[in-house]
Design a protein around this motif. Structure first.
Motif, PDB file in Angstrom:
ATOM      1  N   THR A 176       0.811  -1.221   0.000  1.00 56.57           N
ATOM      2  CA  THR A 176       0.000   0.000   0.000  1.00 56.57           C
ATOM      3  C   THR A 176       0.842   1.268   0.000  1.00 56.57           C
ATOM      4  N   GLU A 219       1.780   2.465   2.637  1.00 61.72           N
ATOM      5  CA  GLU A 219       1.422   3.068   3.915  1.00 61.72           C
ATOM      6  C   GLU A 219       2.275   2.504   5.035  1.00 61.72           C
ATOM      7  N   ALA A 273      -1.001   3.087   9.914  1.00 58.70           N
ATOM      8  CA  ALA A 273      -2.263   3.420   9.247  1.00 58.70           C
ATOM      9  C   ALA A 273      -3.324   2.352   9.549  1.00 58.70           C
ATOM     10  N   HIS A 312      -9.189   1.966   9.339  1.00 64.20           N
ATOM     11  CA  HIS A 312      -8.561   1.890   8.017  1.00 64.20           C
ATOM     12  C   HIS A 312      -8.101   0.451   7.737  1.00 64.20           C
ATOM     13  N   PHE A 346      -9.279  -2.377   4.922  1.00 67.42           N
ATOM     14  CA  PHE A 346      -8.307  -3.064   4.066  1.00 67.42           C
ATOM     15  C   PHE A 346      -8.563  -4.565   4.079  1.00 67.42           C
ATOM     16  N   GLU A 351      -5.926  -3.644  -1.713  1.00 70.30           N
ATOM     17  CA  GLU A 351      -5.630  -2.241  -2.028  1.00 70.30           C
ATOM     18  C   GLU A 351      -4.121  -2.044  -2.096  1.00 70.30           C
ATOM     19  N   SER A 352      -3.699  -1.175  -3.018  1.00 71.88           N
ATOM     20  CA  SER A 352      -2.256  -0.980  -3.186  1.00 71.88           C
ATOM     21  C   SER A 352      -1.964   0.441  -3.635  1.00 71.88           C
TER      22      SER A 352
END
Lengths: 422, 133
Positions: A40, A42, A46, A59, A63, A70-71
């Motif tokens: 991600t 992140e 996160a 969050h 995911f 998600e990326s």
């Protein structure tokens, strides 16, 4: 790990465990995966409270519900990660007999060394698959594993995330850190005495089953999930080095309804969950012992600007069971409150109780305290997101353990742990 | 560029983010907003998906220098088709409009954010974003 074929399941239940909730060879509790962070772009903070898994922020919950897919949009992310947990365990009184091949007290152990395939496999498809070596058991086995497909769409006029999960541990797919698979404590010693009674949803058939459930997280906040679990074959479990345990006679239905809101400054969920199963020895035929779980759970998490994070997670599970023609009830309460400062310094308090009205009367009540420090895991951290570490100290105090109050404090446990992942 | 700061106590932050709506232009908001409070708004609303470091992209692009930047202009970030077609400059007014309700500006965008309806919080955030240069 679980019951070997050839034993009578009812007598097994009565004599030794009902469930070895904190068995030395049960499914591991820990999870912290830098492969998600690399995918991600992140930082760990996160998705995780205290910048270390597995306690999820809202969050992170999204995911997970999105199928781990998600990326940052770039190609070439390798969905591999590794994790290590080393701990030191001290009990108030020496254990007699001691854990196999270890001392009666003050044991240092490599409790988990895990490898993961975790992350996006293809558009919409993601995995979380864990293989764990335990130096306590001197064995490597398949651990928590799930495959997911999820998509965002509109179905029957409702916008949301819709998905399917295939997994080997009931409720491991749940995102709220309130149910047994992923609730606090996220790691605990495999070398200390613990409660022997727990409900079906608390590890009783973990790792020995495969479940398929479909779920929806609607944008209006409603989460719903429905599916079934059935036993994996002896051959497969032998291949992945998992003791087969009891067999689910037919299918074990699992259902879940919750209401989840992410307000960014805070999030909360309230829900209900249920699962039932008939379990019998793998060599037996006919009816087995019956377990029916119903529970309520919830969480509240204040995140604010992420400098001061407060969380409360709790669940109450009720089980009606019929074991060897004896009807009984088991009630399990868990509530944990935590505070983290600067996404690094954390403290957690947990109250737990189990009320067992069977003839075994394996009641347990106690308190757990944990302080931990996660020096990395933030965007600005050294070698982020490759280097990840949590150091912690955990103390468990029993007022009653497995029906006994008089010497329950003998099992009071102090555990120090180092938990690293890359 | 980025000022060090301590976090607001939770109750003060909650108060700051729940102030009554204010009526002002976004450009005026940049001038009147409190960048320090805006940093907290950023941490709360944006930081999971966006970095303020130059060149650091997460699920969303870096917001360093976003005020005055052309839309979809970071070369190595994969924008949605909708964002690439927007063809605008991220003025304070445009950012204000976008973060009020992202899908209202880019209906097919991939940013998973419902929006920030609190005008005072947006003003503080814009004031903070304007310092990132």
């Amino acid at each position: 790990m679980y019951l070997r074929s050839g034993k009578n399941f009812s007598s097994y239940i009565r004599s030794t465990l009902i469930v070895l909730v904190f068995s030395a060879t049960g499914m591991s509790e820990a999870l912290a995966l830098p492969s998600f962070a690399r995918q991600t772009g992140e930082a760990c903070d996160a998705c995780h409270v205290g910048a270390y898994g597995p306690q999820l922020t809202a969050h992170g919950m999204k995911f997970k519900l999105g199928g781990y897919t998600e990326s940052d949009g770039k190609d070439g992310h390798i969905p591999l990660a590794a994790m290590l947990i080393e701990n030191y365990t001290h009990t108030a009184k020496d254990q007699d007999p001691p854990p196999e091949d270890l001392s009666k007290n003050n044991n240092l152990a490599l409790q988990e060394l895990s490898g993961f395939v975790a992350g996006k496999l293809y558009d919409g498809f993601g995995a979380f698959a864990q293989v764990t070596y335990s130096d306590i058991d001197k064995a490597t086995a398949l651990d928590n594993t799930e495959l997911r497909y999820a998509t965002e769409t509109t179905l029957l006029g409702q916008e949301g995330t819709f998905g399917v999960t295939v997994n080997n541990n009931p409720a491991m797919q749940d995102p709220f850190n309130t149910l047994p698979a992923w609730r606090f404590p996220y790691t605990s010693s495999d070398l200390a005495p613990g409660p022997e009674a727990g409900p079906l949803l608390d590890d009783m058939i973990a790792g020995t089953v495969m479940g398929v459930t479909a779920y929806a997280q609607l944008n209006n906040g409603v989460y719903a999930e429905l599916g079934n679990y059935s036993s994996l074959s002896n051959n497969f479990l032998g291949t992945v080095n998992v003791d087969p345990g009891p067999e689910v006679n037919g299918l074990a239905p699992y259902w879940r309804v919750a209401y989840f809101k992410d307000k960014r400054a805070y999030s909360y969920s309230v829900g209900v969950v249920g699962m039932s199963a008939e379990l019998r020895d793998r060599n037996a035929s006919g009816a087995g012992d019956k377990f029916a779980d119903y529970g309520i759970d919830g969480h509240y998490q204040f995140l604010g600007n992420r400098m001061n994070i407060f969380s409360v997670n709790g669940s109450y599970l009720h089980e009606a069971r019929t074991v060897a023609d004896e009807k009984s009830n088991l009630d399990q309460l868990n509530i944990a409150g935590s505070y983290y400062y600067d996404k690094s310094y954390g403290g957690t308090v947990r109250y737990f109780s189990t009320a067992d009205d069977s003839s075994a009367k394996l009641d347990t009540t106690g308190l757990m305290l944990q302080a931990d420090w996660s020096p990395f895991g933030k965007e600005s951290s050294w070698q982020a997101p490759l280097a990840n570490l949590r150091l912690g100290l955990q103390y468990t105090e029993y007022n009653k353990l497995n029906g006994v109050s008089s010497n329950a404090s003998d099992a009071n446990t102090l555990m120090a742990f180092a938990w690293a992942s890359l | 560029m980025i000022k060090p700061r301590g976090g607001l106590p939770p109750l003060l932050l909650a108060f700051a983010l729940s102030s009554p709506l204010m009526t002002m232009s976004a450009a005026h908001a940049v001038e009147s907003g409190d960048a320090n409070v805006g940093h907290d708004v950023f941490d709360q609303e944006c930081s999971d998906c966006h970095s303020i470091k130059p060149g650091k992209n997460k699920k969303g692009p870096s917001l360093f220098g976003v005020v005055g930047r052309n839309s979809a202009s970071i070369a190595d970030f994969q924008y949605s088709d909708g964002m690439r077609a927007l063809n605008t400059v991220w003025s304070a007014d445009k950012i204000d409009e976008y973060i009020t309700k992202p899908k209202g500006v880019v209906p097919t965008g991939k940013m998973k954010y419902d929006g920030l309806p609190d005008a005072k919080a947006r003003a503080n955030l814009l004031a903070f974003l304007a310092t990132l240069k």
